[in-house]
Design an enzyme around this catalytic site. Structure first.
Site, PDB file in Angstrom:
ATOM      1  N   ARG A   1       0.979  13.812 -41.837  1.00 42.78           N
ATOM      2  CA  ARG A   1       0.855  14.662 -40.652  1.00 42.78           C
ATOM      3  C   ARG A   1       2.223  15.186 -40.243  1.00 42.78           C
ATOM      4  NH1 ARG A   1      -1.133  12.041 -35.176  1.00 42.78           N
ATOM      5  NH2 ARG A   1       0.992  11.288 -35.161  1.00 42.78           N
TER       6      ARG A   1
ATOM      7  N   GLY B   1     -22.537 -24.588 -24.547  1.00 39.65           N
ATOM      8  CA  GLY B   1     -21.892 -25.264 -23.429  1.00 39.65           C
ATOM      9  C   GLY B   1     -21.591 -24.381 -22.234  1.00 39.65           C
TER      10      GLY B   1
ATOM     11  N   ARG C   1       2.158   8.994 -40.082  1.00 45.02           N
ATOM     12  CA  ARG C   1       2.762   9.648 -38.909  1.00 45.02           C
ATOM     13  C   ARG C   1       4.250   9.816 -39.207  1.00 45.02           C
ATOM     14  NH1 ARG C   1      -1.018   5.822 -36.074  1.00 45.02           N
ATOM     15  NH2 ARG C   1      -2.159   6.987 -34.472  1.00 45.02           N
TER      16      ARG C   1
ATOM     17  N   TYR D   1     -14.725   9.527 -44.927  1.00 39.94           N
ATOM     18  CA  TYR D   1     -13.873   8.334 -44.924  1.00 39.94           C
ATOM     19  C   TYR D   1     -13.442   7.960 -43.512  1.00 39.94           C
ATOM     20  CZ  TYR D   1      -9.825  11.384 -44.168  1.00 39.94           C
ATOM     21  OH  TYR D   1      -8.942  12.281 -43.626  1.00 39.94           O
TER      22      TYR D   1
ATOM     23  N   LYS E   1     -33.064 -20.487 -28.226  1.00 41.29           N
ATOM     24  CA  LYS E   1     -33.556 -21.859 -28.297  1.00 41.29           C
ATOM     25  C   LYS E   1     -35.077 -21.901 -28.190  1.00 41.29           C
ATOM     26  CE  LYS E   1     -31.349 -24.723 -25.650  1.00 41.29           C
ATOM     27  NZ  LYS E   1     -30.549 -25.927 -25.663  1.00 41.29           N
TER      28      LYS E   1
ATOM     29  N   GLY F   1      -8.824  12.846 -34.673  1.00 40.13           N
ATOM     30  CA  GLY F   1      -7.841  12.023 -33.962  1.00 40.13           C
ATOM     31  C   GLY F   1      -8.496  11.581 -32.662  1.00 40.13           C
ATOM     32  N   THR F   2      -9.247  10.507 -32.770  1.00 35.24           N
ATOM     33  CA  THR F   2     -10.072  10.125 -31.611  1.00 35.24           C
ATOM     34  C   THR F   2      -9.262   9.476 -30.494  1.00 35.24           C
ATOM     35  OG1 THR F   2     -10.680   8.262 -32.994  1.00 35.24           O
ATOM     36  CG2 THR F   2     -12.329   9.996 -32.718  1.00 35.24           C
ATOM     37  N   ASN F   3      -7.990   9.178 -30.749  1.00 39.53           N
ATOM     38  CA  ASN F   3      -7.164   8.674 -29.632  1.00 39.53           C
ATOM     39  C   ASN F   3      -6.948   9.817 -28.642  1.00 39.53           C
ATOM     40  OD1 ASN F   3      -6.908   6.382 -31.209  1.00 39.53           O
ATOM     41  ND2 ASN F   3      -4.909   6.968 -32.016  1.00 39.53           N
ATOM     42  N   ASP F   4      -6.457  10.931 -29.167  1.00 36.49           N
ATOM     43  CA  ASP F   4      -6.239  12.069 -28.277  1.00 36.49           C
ATOM     44  C   ASP F   4      -7.558  12.672 -27.812  1.00 36.49           C
ATOM     45  OD1 ASP F   4      -3.517  12.719 -27.606  1.00 36.49           O
ATOM     46  OD2 ASP F   4      -3.167  12.818 -29.759  1.00 36.49           O
TER      47      ASP F   4
ATOM     48  N   GLU G   1      -8.526  16.854 -32.570  1.00 35.38           N
ATOM     49  CA  GLU G   1      -8.232  15.880 -31.519  1.00 35.38           C
ATOM     50  C   GLU G   1      -8.127  16.517 -30.137  1.00 35.38           C
ATOM     51  OE1 GLU G   1      -4.509  13.888 -32.348  1.00 35.38           O
ATOM     52  OE2 GLU G   1      -3.615  15.672 -33.206  1.00 35.38           O
TER      53      GLU G   1
ATOM     54  N   SER H   1      -9.557  15.716 -39.884  1.00 33.88           N
ATOM     55  CA  SER H   1      -9.458  14.279 -39.591  1.00 33.88           C
ATOM     56  C   SER H   1      -9.519  14.134 -38.072  1.00 33.88           C
ATOM     57  CB  SER H   1      -8.148  13.710 -40.133  1.00 33.88           C
ATOM     58  OG  SER H   1      -8.061  12.359 -39.804  1.00 33.88           O
TER      59      SER H   1
ATOM     60  N   ARG I   1     -33.439 -26.963 -19.827  1.00 35.72           N
ATOM     61  CA  ARG I   1     -32.265 -26.426 -20.533  1.00 35.72           C
ATOM     62  C   ARG I   1     -32.225 -24.914 -20.472  1.00 35.72           C
ATOM     63  NH1 ARG I   1     -30.788 -30.363 -24.856  1.00 35.72           N
ATOM     64  NH2 ARG I   1     -32.385 -31.956 -24.841  1.00 35.72           N
TER      65      ARG I   1
ATOM     66  N   CYS J   1      -8.964   9.211 -38.059  1.00 37.10           N
ATOM     67  CA  CYS J   1      -7.735   8.415 -38.184  1.00 37.10           C
ATOM     68  C   CYS J   1      -7.287   7.851 -36.846  1.00 37.10           C
ATOM     69  CB  CYS J   1      -6.634   9.218 -38.851  1.00 37.10           C
ATOM     70  SG  CYS J   1      -6.153  10.676 -37.914  1.00 37.10           S
TER      71      CYS J   1
ATOM     72  N   MET K   1     -23.760 -22.660 -20.255  1.00 35.79           N
ATOM     73  CA  MET K   1     -24.706 -22.741 -19.135  1.00 35.79           C
ATOM     74  C   MET K   1     -25.165 -24.187 -18.966  1.00 35.79           C
ATOM     75  SD  MET K   1     -26.791 -19.257 -19.625  1.00 35.79           S
ATOM     76  CE  MET K   1     -27.039 -19.515 -21.337  1.00 35.79           C
TER      77      MET K   1
ATOM     78  N   ARG L   1     -30.527 -23.570 -34.453  1.00 34.33           N
ATOM     79  CA  ARG L   1     -30.030 -22.197 -34.266  1.00 34.33           C
ATOM     80  C   ARG L   1     -29.113 -21.878 -35.432  1.00 34.33           C
ATOM     81  NH1 ARG L   1     -26.351 -23.922 -29.071  1.00 34.33           N
ATOM     82  NH2 ARG L   1     -25.038 -25.354 -30.169  1.00 34.33           N
TER      83      ARG L   1
ATOM     84  N   HIS M   1     -17.045 -30.105 -28.051  1.00 37.40           N
ATOM     85  CA  HIS M   1     -16.958 -28.784 -27.433  1.00 37.40           C
ATOM     86  C   HIS M   1     -15.795 -27.994 -28.032  1.00 37.40           C
ATOM     87  CE1 HIS M   1     -15.403 -26.015 -24.356  1.00 37.40           C
ATOM     88  NE2 HIS M   1     -16.682 -25.767 -24.160  1.00 37.40           N
TER      89      HIS M   1
HETATM   90  C1  PEP Z   1      -5.189  10.350 -32.574  1.00 35.68           C
HETATM   91  O1  PEP Z   1      -4.894  11.052 -31.607  1.00 35.68           O
HETATM   92  O2  PEP Z   1      -6.293   9.799 -32.714  1.00 35.68           O
HETATM   93  C2  PEP Z   1      -4.203  10.131 -33.640  1.00 35.68           C
HETATM   94  C3  PEP Z   1      -4.525   9.479 -34.736  1.00 35.68           C
HETATM   95  O3  PEP Z   1      -2.947  10.566 -33.428  1.00 35.68           O
HETATM   96  P1  PEP Z   1      -1.884   9.805 -32.516  1.00 35.68           P
HETATM   97  O4  PEP Z   1      -2.459   8.480 -32.153  1.00 35.68           O
HETATM   98  O5  PEP Z   1      -0.664   9.701 -33.331  1.00 35.68           O
HETATM   99  O6  PEP Z   1      -1.747  10.737 -31.364  1.00 35.68           O
HETATM  100 MG    MG Z   2      -3.176  12.355 -31.760  1.00 37.37          MG
END
Ligand code: PEP
Ligand code: MG
Length: 912
Positions: free
Chosen positions: A654, A110, A598, A887, A30, A802-805, A781, A800, A101, A867, A112, A374, A492
């Site tokens: 997989r 709204g 999967r 990718y 503002k 596997g960022t979950n594991d 992973e 690839s 203000r 993935c 603050m 704004r 609001h």
């Molecule tokens: C992972 O681990 O990121 C993954 C894609 O495999 P999953 O979630 O099936 O373990």
């Molecule tokens: Mg996994």
């Protein structure tokens, strides 16, 4: 401009300013824009801004010391305003009043606090009356000031535990007693009485008198605005939007201009384009003889700024267009000259800021003042349309248009909408204003807290309120849709719902709510808490019951956005899809392949689970092979359908990943049924379940460890993939199968799997006397895999992540149990974000970067993707771009989001 660390106050006004529009971090959005508007010559009331850094300083040193530090600068700022306005703060004959203000760097509508008309007391009010010749106006301002000050600074409403605002209750009683339609009915005597009653109420609830010193009022208001940065609703809003607590709010002290000076004065809010649809039409709302708060608070229903807006409004109040023009004239009809000036101003603002503006204005006795501008909050649909229109108009270039998109908001465009066929058969029970589009169904609840409780139980709710306030934020966020009886398009409820991308209907005057009995009356029919309603936020129609929804298509501006995004993106976007249906949806959303299928998900279908369990329960390899032979045709036909859906594109399949115990029944009844079905005893089933149970199944017998110990599983799956590919090839379908090994941690694990896969594939090729190209790669992973990626790459044709594991194992947080502490960690700031949603770039990201670099050190063109869930998260996608991935792969519905995020990564890199 240099910004010395100890400069805490910046002035503006009279076509000059010490700050400018680029200083949002220091001056808040503002404040920075007030400076900018002053610069470009708009009529802005003069003022000064106390920086956001001072808010943080206040938090450390407290109010007494910050006042000491600020005193000189604030007094200088006041003199600056006084000079321009030719009046003096606290003066009893020629008084200057100010507004105080809040204003963080990003708008938090709204959330603050604000205090208007600061500087009034029993003597100053008489001076103001005399100076303006308008006693009613002066006392109206005084009662507004005490009400706001009492609420914001002295916190009267928190001392009393009733549902209703203490001050509003007093106003309502007087209105009712005198049969006034709204607060414009108050006489001078009424207002004097109100002031006296308000002061009594303050003393009664706080034990302290209302302060008469304008200077005390100002300092207390400044501190209250700093404090409002920490109110639960502001904290919640920040969390919802991912804004850090460390930003702090600026404080804007500005000369008051008065929209409540009678019939030639007004206050309003306007948008340079339609915030709900994105149409390029100037629109907004105003109220004659009112101050800004009245327009958004919904206490009087505001009128439209443009005639066109007025016309569309007529049918809602059930009157003819002529009657509407008389009773509710638009600003264009009521004050044509001021309207023309406002229209010219809005054009200047949009051209200057090159984005849709949400502006506030006041008309004081026919003179227009712009109080704020704004970038306007907008729905996902409006966001896309405005970006594409501005691109067409030449106002912005393509990279800017791409960066204008908040990828998360694209979700809204993928939300289901009501099936028009279903709508044809039913009539709405009432109609309100189409405040925020979308379709929503749910059970009615009248209370925000209840909405949150029901949501926590997994219920769908529609929050119905007479009007909403900042305290309803959590309930609004929990509800599928919001319906209010009062308030306009800038109320609001409307503004916040649009910001959240939530369906909202406001100003549905046909509804009357009884909070005490938990029900509402709509055209003579009673609806109770728990009854179902459906809202069409695009038309304002309210329906009884639940209505069928359908998935929207990608077309028009949305399609255009995705096409321009693909032109800029370097990374491809694939989908995680396990079924032919999911593959088709993903392709419809523009997926350029499947990045993760999967296979285990296919085994959970009722017709397959039996064979899977037989395989697991078999006592030897022979038994396992017999069961696997039953699974082979099922897998093969699934793969065929997926290959068909993705004709011409790569499909990464997989091999089996989860620990086997996940496939076995846990309850005795189901175990018994299984025992009977395959002709073994219950004890045998129980024994096997017991045998397979692991202390840490996520670190146990899973992933390639399964395929290496039971090679027949890898063989069956390889055969199914290769045979399916050959089968569809004979039907003219072009497939590019990629067989992916899960959970690889060592080179030998990879070599072992690669060997099995190649041997089995060769067998199939020999049997069929034909072959097909395919690739063998691995998931990265396990942290060790990232560390030895250069070794693994010698036997892998793609990676690839596997960022979950990888997140699970890098943090040592179990994916299945982290819920118990993660929200606490986020709340306390131990973790900034949930690492399972947004990639932890500092830690896990280092392993990803290292994996990419080491992999490519031996194979420079190694294809690399992601993935894990992070493949659908815009911030993580930008990171994937920055480390050079080819990718990302995400859920089918996230594909369009990822396409835009991938383009943003490329645009930002180019601009850096
Ligand atoms: C992972 O681990 O990121 C993954 C894609 O495999 P999953 O979630 O099936 O373990
Ligand atoms: Mg996994």
């Amino acid at each position: 401009m240099s910004t010395p660390k100890d400069k805490r106050v910046y002035t503006f006004g009279n076509k000059t300013a010490e700050g400018n529009g680029s200083m949002k971090e220091l001056l808040g959005g503002k404040g920075a824009n007030l400076c900018e508007m002053s610069f470009i010559g708009l009529n802005v009331p003069p003022g000064f801004i106390i920086t956001t850094e001072t808010c943080n300083e206040y938090q450390q040193i407290g109010s007494d010391r910050i006042i000491e530090e600020l005193r000189h600068d604030v007094e200088t700022g006041l003199r600056h305003i006084e000079e321009i306005m030719c009046s003096n703060f606290g003066d009893t004959s020629n008084p200057l009043l100010v507004s105080v203000r809040s204003g963080a760097r990003a708008s938090m509508p709204g959330m603050m606090d604000t205090v208007l008309n600061v500087g009034l007391n029993d003597e100053v009010v008489e001076g103001l009356a005399k100076k303006t010749g308008k006693s009613r106006f002066a006392w109206d301002s005084y009662r507004r000031f005490i009400q706001m000050y009492g609420d914001v600074v002295m916190k009267v409403n928190t001392f009393h535990d009733g549902e209703q605002d203490v001050f509003d209750t007093i106003l309502d009683e007087i209105k009712e007693k005198n049969h006034y339609e709204n607060d414009r009915g108050f006489t001078l005597e009424d207002l004097k009485l109100v002031v006296a009653l308000f002061k009594d109420v303050i003393l009664k609830y706080t034990g302290k008198p209302f302060p008469i010193s304008p200077s005390d009022q100002l300092w207390n208001a400044i501190i209250a605005v700093f404090e409002s940065w920490f109110t639960p609703r502001a904290v919640f809003y920040r969390k919802l939007n991912g804004y850090p607590d460390t930003w702090g709010t600026a404080v804007n002290v500005q000369a008051m201009v008065y929209g409540n000076m009678g019939d030639h004065s007004a206050s309003g809010v306007a948008f340079t384009r339609d915030a709900a649809t994105g149409q390029n039409v100037f629109n907004g709302e105003y109220l004659v003889d009112a101050q800004g708060e009245d327009v958004v608070a919904g206490t009087r229903t505001p009128m439209q700024i443009t005639k066109a807006g007025g016309q569309t409004w007529a049918h809602l109040v059930g009157i003819s267009e002529d009657a509407r023009a008389r009773m509710y004239p638009s600003l264009e009809e009521y004050m044509p000259e001021v309207y023309n000036e406002l229209n010219a101003n809005q054009k200047i603002l949009e051209t200057h800021f090159k984005d849709m503006q949400d502006l506030e204005f006041t008309i004081q006795e026919n003179r227009l003042w712009i109080l704020q501008t704004r970038n306007g909050k907008r729905t996902g649909a409006a966001m896309v349309k405005i970006a594409m229109d501005m691109l067409d108009e030449g106002l912005i270039d393509t990279p800017t248009a791409i960066l204008r998109i908040d990828p998360h908001k694209i979700n809204e465009l993928l939300h289901p909408i009501f099936d028009t066929k279903a709508l044809k058969k039913i009539k709405p029970i009432t109609i309100g204003l189409p405040a925020s589009p979308g379709a929503a169904s749910g059970a009615i609840t009248f209370f925000s807290q209840r909405a949150s409780e029901l949501k926590a139980l997994g219920k769908d709710v529609i929050l119905v309120r007479t009007e909403t306030s900042a305290d309803d934020l959590e309930g609004m966020s929990a509800a599928n849709g919001i319906l209010t009886a009062r308030g306009g398009m800038t109320s609001h409820a409307a503004v916040v719902a649009r910001g959240m991308g939530k369906c909202c209907i406001s100003g549905a005057g046909g509804i009357s709510i009884n909070y005490g009995t938990h029900n509402m009356l709509v055209n003579g029919k009673n609806y109770h808490e728990g009854d179902w309603l459906s809202l069409n936020g695009s038309t304002g129609e309210v329906f009884e019951g639940k209505i069928k929804t359908i998935t929207p298509k990608i077309d028009g501006d949305f399609e255009k956005l995705l096409v321009v995004s693909d032109r800029y993106a370097r990374m491809h976007v694939r989908a995680n899809a396990d079924t032919p249906e999911a593959a088709r949806v993903a392709r419809g959303f523009g997926a350029q392949g499947i990045g993760l299928c999967r296979t285990e998900h296919m085994f959970f279908y009722p017709d397959r689970i039996q064979a899977m369990r037989e395989m697991i329960l078999a006592s030897d390899e022979k038994g396992r092979r017999i069961a696997l032979a039953k699974l082979l045709p099922m897998q093969r036909s699934d793969f065929e359908e997926i290959f068909e859906a993705m004709d011409g594109l790569a499909v990464t399949i997989r091999l089996l990943d989860p620990p086997l115990h996940e496939f076995l029944p846990k309850e005795e009844k189901s175990q018994m049924a299984l025992a009977n079905a395959i002709g073994i005893s219950l004890e045998e089933v129980k024994y096997k379940v017991e045998q397979l149970s692991e202390t840490n199944p996520m670190l146990g017998h899973r992933g390639c460890r399964l395929g290496n110990t039971y090679p027949e599983i890898t063989e069956m799956q390889t055969r199914a993939i290769i045979e399916a590919a050959l089968n569809v090839k004979s039907r003219g379908i072009n497939t590019l199968p990629e067989i992916m090994v899960p959970l690889t941690g060592t080179l030998n694990e990879m070599i072992f799997q690669e060997h099995l896969i190649r041997n089995e594939a060769k067998k199939v090729f020999d049997e069929r006397k034909e072959s097909i190209e395919f690739k063998i790669g691995t998931m990265i992973e396990v942290p060790r895999a990232a560390l030895v990626a250069d070794e693994i790459a010698t036997h892998a044709e793609f990676f690839s992540f596997g960022t979950n594991d990888l997140t699970q194992m890098t943090f040592g947080y179990s994916r299945d149990d982290a819920g118990k502490f993660l929200s606490f960690y986020e709340e306390k700031g131990i973790l900034k974000e949930n690492p399972f949603s947004t990639l932890d770039q500092q830690g896990v990201g280092q392993l990803v970067k290292m994996g990419v670099e080491r992999g490519r050190s031996v194979k420079p063109h190694l294809k690399i993707g992601i993935c894990g869930e992070h493949g659908g998260d815009p911030k993580s996608i930008e990171f994937c771009h920055s480390v050079g991935m080819d990718y990302v792969s995400c859920s089918p519905f996230s594909v369009p989001i990822a396409r835009v995020a991938a383009a943003q990564g490329a645009v930002k890199e180019h601009r850096a």
